[in-house]
Design an enzyme around this catalytic site. Structure first.
Site, mmCIF file in Angstrom:
data_model
loop_
_atom_site.group_PDB
_atom_site.id
_atom_site.type_symbol
_atom_site.label_atom_id
_atom_site.label_comp_id
_atom_site.label_asym_id
_atom_site.label_seq_id
_atom_site.Cartn_x
_atom_site.Cartn_y
_atom_site.Cartn_z
ATOM 1 N N HIS A 464 0.829 -1.206 0.000
ATOM 2 C CA HIS A 464 0.000 0.000 0.000
ATOM 3 C C HIS A 464 0.866 1.260 0.000
ATOM 4 O O HIS A 464 0.689 2.158 -0.846
ATOM 5 C CB HIS A 464 -0.913 -0.016 1.241
ATOM 6 C CG HIS A 464 -1.757 1.207 1.405
ATOM 7 N ND1 HIS A 464 -3.092 1.240 1.066
ATOM 8 C CD2 HIS A 464 -1.465 2.461 1.873
ATOM 9 C CE1 HIS A 464 -3.583 2.445 1.317
ATOM 10 N NE2 HIS A 464 -2.610 3.207 1.808
ATOM 11 N N GLU A 465 1.791 1.337 0.939
ATOM 12 C CA GLU A 465 2.628 2.530 1.023
ATOM 13 C C GLU A 465 3.528 2.671 -0.200
ATOM 14 O O GLU A 465 3.832 3.788 -0.632
ATOM 15 C CB GLU A 465 3.454 2.520 2.310
ATOM 16 C CG GLU A 465 2.620 2.546 3.589
ATOM 17 C CD GLU A 465 1.646 3.710 3.650
ATOM 18 O OE1 GLU A 465 1.913 4.767 3.037
ATOM 19 O OE2 GLU A 465 0.596 3.570 4.311
ATOM 20 N N HIS A 468 1.712 4.497 -2.873
ATOM 21 C CA HIS A 468 1.846 5.952 -2.708
ATOM 22 C C HIS A 468 3.199 6.429 -3.235
ATOM 23 O O HIS A 468 3.297 7.472 -3.890
ATOM 24 C CB HIS A 468 1.752 6.325 -1.229
ATOM 25 C CG HIS A 468 0.368 6.364 -0.671
ATOM 26 N ND1 HIS A 468 -0.658 7.075 -1.259
ATOM 27 C CD2 HIS A 468 -0.163 5.797 0.459
ATOM 28 C CE1 HIS A 468 -1.760 6.953 -0.526
ATOM 29 N NE2 HIS A 468 -1.483 6.179 0.519
ATOM 30 N N HIS A 471 3.269 6.812 -6.907
ATOM 31 C CA HIS A 471 2.557 8.027 -7.316
ATOM 32 C C HIS A 471 3.484 9.244 -7.230
ATOM 33 O O HIS A 471 3.414 10.151 -8.073
ATOM 34 C CB HIS A 471 1.343 8.205 -6.400
ATOM 35 C CG HIS A 471 0.248 9.059 -6.973
ATOM 36 N ND1 HIS A 471 -0.874 9.400 -6.251
ATOM 37 C CD2 HIS A 471 0.092 9.655 -8.184
ATOM 38 C CE1 HIS A 471 -1.669 10.147 -6.996
ATOM 39 N NE2 HIS A 471 -1.105 10.325 -8.174
#
Length: 673
Positions: A464-465, A468, A471
């Site tokens: 998940h991290e 980020h 991105h």
């Protein structure tokens, strides 16, 4: 004395010279950078030349370059490796930054220049990206109170300054409670715990300077303890401490801070003419209105609660079979749920965990990024702000793209949770500025000499991290203000939650889920059982999340409650919260909502984004999990674009339409409930 924070960094890829930076450097660097920023803003506002995009908007983009540089380092370190000196600086910096922000947005001459450009926007010959930056700049001034009368401007500045102080204090109180509490365990207390939990408890004891193993309030330790300890009395003691964070009375109690924060947010919204804070906050998000948020949450709440009620009955039967009378309690759920998972799926976390080595899961996240986006990761041997932190040079086709840092282990100086931040964001206004991106997690650190193992939830957090981080690292825009994750709050979780899906791709686990001792791949039947259990206990997980999101929404969608704890109880009563499940984040430790404005009236964002990520991954399921054309479309329409376009436009460019809730319900195993 030369201050390294304000000097040229003669380091690989302009990584901050952490070995030369001392706490004593931060205050003078902050003061100097803030002064430079004020001078730059004054020069823009006082410029006798007519306003142009270059001499006003682009000049504002450049104005805080030194301040961003100093604060990128400071806040990165302060959140992950705090100490009393850094906490004192946070208390100084937060209101000073709020005051500086108010100075800018209340500067009438500056706002006049921005407004003139906005009025003439169709005649300026701007690119699409420049038009977006102008719109966002003008909107931010208006929403900050630039169009208010002088008295209201002054009051708005006071409100924002006080909110900044309260948010900082809330965060530090929570960290203090988490840092101070631990429960010593005797050898008898370890009976029944898997070896990985014992190892983590011993490691935590060493860090706390205790004589033996301890349980702390780190989620990566307390959650497995609650899942495996047969000692109901110890589970209750640990759970009650976990729930009491921020509500223990005394100087670190957050309940009054929450009440003051909600009242000030309401005042802020009403100064700007909004009925309530939610109406103000959601206006610029994808959801737009509180009703749209509530409709989504309640559509998922109904099947989730049915699933949780069904599961609670089964777990309570197991509790009674163990000889305990009375109802199932919150400190029982994880313990009996783990037993039920073992019975239904023959899946034991203790058996699974040796296959989820931290280093191998990092390799897996990197390998997926390589197959999807052609990224390569080369370890860097450079000083970091803590010995646990690692760094990699990220390249594509041999060219440097970013520096990625991973800070994975829990420690007393680190606030709880997991997050991604950019110490430096990508931009191209003044040369090709490459990002410096940090993933911070709180995984339990094994005792010295033992492998660091993750739970499956930990591995999902890592992915998940890293979503980020992608991105941030793949951002390809001109202006820093719209770079990377500078997007709507209910869009920012799309890349992160989407990337979690690659952990579920069988080929990924077949390659990287290898046993810590034997090196053998996870047996195929275990892999099948793991993937089959993905929706197990989703009633619990969904209920604890939605309850938190609804409490957050209710706090902000009406008059500010005088007693947030009473308001929380009323919301939970109204929705029929199961007694054996608590909010994922109760008010006194709801840092998402009260440590700053980021997720205030916005905790729903994870679910709003999940509607999109579930639908987006269906595109990869249709074409293949590593289909190059689909990956390129994701890169070109979402990951590289930052906030350069409205998020609904970006998602529609990727998928051809906006999604419904069906894929989310299917992904959580709730469609048939």
């Amino acid at each position: 004395m030369t201050n390294p924070l304000l000097s040229d960094w003669n380091t690989p890829f302009d990584i901050p010279p952490f070995d030369a930076i001392e706490d004593a450097h931060f205050q003078p660097a902050f003061d100097e950078a803030l002064s430079r920023g004020r001078d730059a803003i004054k020069a823009i506002a006082d410029n006798p030349e007519p306003p142009t995009f270059a001499n006003t908007i682009e000049a504002m983009e450049r104005a805080d370059a030194d301040l961003s540089r100093v604060l990128g380092v400071f806040f990165g370190i302060a959140g992950a490796d705090s100490n009393p000196e850094r906490e004192a600086l946070q208390r100084e910096f937060s209101p000073a930054l709020a005051a500086y922000s108010s100075e800018i947005t209340s500067n009438s001459k500056l706002f006049a220049r921005v407004s003139e450009l906005w009025e003439r926007r169709d005649t300026l010959g701007l690119t699409d990206e420049q038009s977006r930056v102008l719109m966002l700049t003008h909107r931010s001034f208006v929403r900050a109170g630039a169009a208010l009368g002088e008295a209201d401007k002054a009051r708005m500045a006071e409100v924002k300054s006080e909110l900044a102080k309260l948010g900082t204090q809330f965060t530090q109180n929570l960290l203090a409670d988490e840092r101070s509490w631990f429960m010593a365990l005797s050898e008898d207390d370890l009976v029944g715990l898997p070896e990985f939990v014992k190892s983590a408890a011993r490691s935590a004891g060493e860090e706390k300077g205790a004589d033996g193993p301890v349980v702390t309030l780190s989620r990566s330790l307390i959650t497995p303890f609650l899942s495996y300890s047969p000692r109901r009395d110890l589970r209750e003691k640990a759970f009650r401490a976990w729930e009491a964070r921020g509500a223990n009375g005394g100087e670190t109690d957050n309940r009054e801070i929450a009440a003051k924060t909600l009242k000030l947010r309401e005042e802020r919204a009403k100064l700007l003419g909004y009925e309530n804070f939610s109406a103000f906050k959601l206006e610029t998000e994808m959801a737009k209105t509180p009703d749209a948020v509530r409709d989504l949450l309640m559509e998922v709440w109904a099947p989730a609660k049915r699933a949780a009620d069904r599961d609670a009955s089964r777990l309570e039967e197991m509790l009674h079979a163990d000889g305990f009378e009375g109802p199932l309690e919150p400190w029982d759920w994880r313990y009996y749920s783990e037993k039920l998972r073992k019975a239904e799926h023959d899946l034991d976390e203790a058996e699974l965990k040796p296959y989820l080595q931290l280093d191998r899961m990092i390799e897996a996240a990197f390998a997926c990024a390589n197959r999807l986006f052609d990224l390569e990761f080369e370890p860097l041997d450079v000083p970091m702000y803590h010995d646990d932190v690692r760094a990699w040079n990220v390249t594509r086709d041999g060219a440097h793209l970013a520096v990625f840092m991973g800070d994975y282990f829990a420690r007393g100086s680190k606030r709880s949770g997991a997050w991604c931040m950019a110490m430096r964001s990508q931009s191209a206004l003044d040369g090709d500025v490459k990002p410096l991106v940090v993933n911070v997690c709180n995984f339990a650190k094994a005792a010295k000499g033992e492998p660091n193992l993750l739970s499956y939830d930990d591995a999902r957090t890592l992915f998940h991290e890293f979503g980020h981080a992608l991105h941030q690292m793949l951002s390809d825009v001109t202006y820093e203000s719209i770079s990377g994750t500078s997007v709507a709050r209910d869009f920012v979780e799309l890349p992160s939650q989407l990337y979690e899906h690659w952990l579920e791709v069988p080929a990924v686990l077949e390659e990287f889920a290898t046993h810590a001792e034997t090196g053998e791949a996870m047996p195929s039947e275990m892999l099948e059982r793991l993937l089959a259990a993905q929706t197990f206990d989703q009633g619990f997980a969904t209920v604890e999340y939605i309850a938190s999101a609804l409490v957050d929404l209710d706090f902000h969608a009406g008059p500010a409650p005088a007693d947030p704890m009473q308001a929380q109880a009323e919301t939970l009563e109204r929705i029929g919260m199961p007694r054996a499940i608590t909010m994922r984040h109760a008010t006194p430790h709801f840092a998402h909502v009260f440590s700053g404005d980021g997720y205030s009236s916005g905790y729903y964002s994870y679910m709003w984004s999940e509607v999109m990520d579930a639908d987006a991954f269906e595109a990869f399921e249709e074409a293949g999990p590593f289909d190059t054309e689909t990956a390129k479309r994701l890169h070109d329409t979402i990951l590289s674009r930052g906030g350069s376009e409205d998020p609904e436009v970006l998602y529609t460019e990727f998928r051809g339409r906006m999604p419904g809730v069906e894929a989310l319900l299917k992904g959580r195993g709730l469609a048939e409930v």
